[in-house]
Scaffold this active site. Structure first.
Site, short mmCIF file in Angstrom:
data_model
loop_
_atom_site.label_atom_id
_atom_site.label_comp_id
_atom_site.label_asym_id
_atom_site.label_seq_id
_atom_site.Cartn_x
_atom_site.Cartn_y
_atom_site.Cartn_z
CG HIS A 105 -1.87 1.23 1.30
ND1 HIS A 105 -2.97 1.51 0.88
CD2 HIS A 105 -1.31 2.42 1.99
CE1 HIS A 105 -3.46 2.56 1.19
NE2 HIS A 105 -2.63 2.98 1.79
CD GLU A 106 2.05 3.43 3.66
OE1 GLU A 106 2.21 4.51 3.06
OE2 GLU A 106 0.93 3.32 4.49
CG HIS A 109 0.33 6.03 -0.62
ND1 HIS A 109 -0.80 6.99 -1.04
CD2 HIS A 109 0.04 5.58 0.82
CE1 HIS A 109 -1.67 6.59 -0.11
NE2 HIS A 109 -1.20 5.95 0.79
CG HIS A 113 5.95 11.62 -5.16
ND1 HIS A 113 7.00 11.70 -4.47
CD2 HIS A 113 5.43 12.78 -5.20
CE1 HIS A 113 7.48 12.96 -4.44
NE2 HIS A 113 6.43 13.64 -4.82
#
Length: 232
Positions: A105-106, A109, A113
């Site tokens: 999940h991270e 991100h 980005h």
């Protein structure tokens, strides 16, 4: 006569917040129980959260994004300002369904980005205003309520609080998109089996519910403030 916080100290508009308070408590309990449950269920492949994150980052040409260990449980996050992915110890070292799900999940991100995902860029743009608004809003609101000569400050406080609510609204598509990316990455790279995907979805859905609850609570509080302002 107007009572800023209701007659005899009771503000009837507080009723608006009760459903969202219950939802928030449920969401917090759900994420803790789901995370704790699947933190004890190891994946068959045995990859740790750190290994999953490193492989996925490298596969997406993000080899320059380091992975660090953060303190505390559920403190996992991607820092877009420093381009650093931070994982809690149990996620970094663990090879559980919860660990690899949170790690992916991270990474989602980080990929957002790198790709210039519009909702993430918008959230990053609003963040400084929202951070100031969430901390300063109540100062202006309370002064505006207590001192009639400065009643206009309440409007300033409400606008600042609205910025914080806007941030919460923008956060939803960012988080849901990161979770969808995580499930796709885990599946296509063979980090989890079809059966383990069910657990991964439960972990990520529980986490997403906390953002839904935060948004609902923010909207309810904003509505409450507008009602208080109009009644005044």
């Amino acid at each position: 006569m107007f009572y800023p916080f209701g007659f005899w100290g009771f503000d009837p508009t507080i009723i608006i917040l009760i459903p969202t308070i219950l939802l928030t408590l449920y969401a917090q309990g759900k994420v803790k129980s789901s995370f704790s449950k699947y933190l004890r269920v190891n994946t068959r492949k045995g990859y740790t959260g750190a290994q999953v994150a490193r492989i996925l980052l490298d596969d997406h040409q993000l080899k320059d994004v380091p992975i660090e260990v953060s303190q505390g449980q559920l403190s996992d996050h991607y820092d877009p300002t420093q381009r650093v992915l931070r994982l809690s110890g149990e996620v970094y070292q663990g090879n559980s369904i919860a660990a690899v799900s949170v790690a992916a999940h991270e990474v989602g991100h980080a990929i957002q980005h790198d790709e210039g995902y519009v909702p993430l860029n918008l959230r990053n743009l609003v963040f400084p205003i929202a951070r100031f608004g969430s901390s300063a809003a109540w100062f202006f609101i309370i002064i505006g309520l207590i001192l009639p000569a400065f009643a206009g400050l309440m409007d300033v406080g409400i606008l600042l609080f609205a910025a914080a609510v806007l941030f919460q609204i923008i956060t939803l598509p960012v988080e849901f998109n990161a979770s969808n990316r995580a499930l796709h990455l885990l599946d296509t790279n063979g980090f989890i089996t079809t059966e383990e995907t069910i657990g991964a979805k439960k972990v990520l859905n529980a986490a997403a519910l906390t953002y839904v609850a935060a948004m609902a609570a923010g909207i309810a509080q904003l509505l409450r403030l507008l009602l208080i302002r109009n009644r005044r």
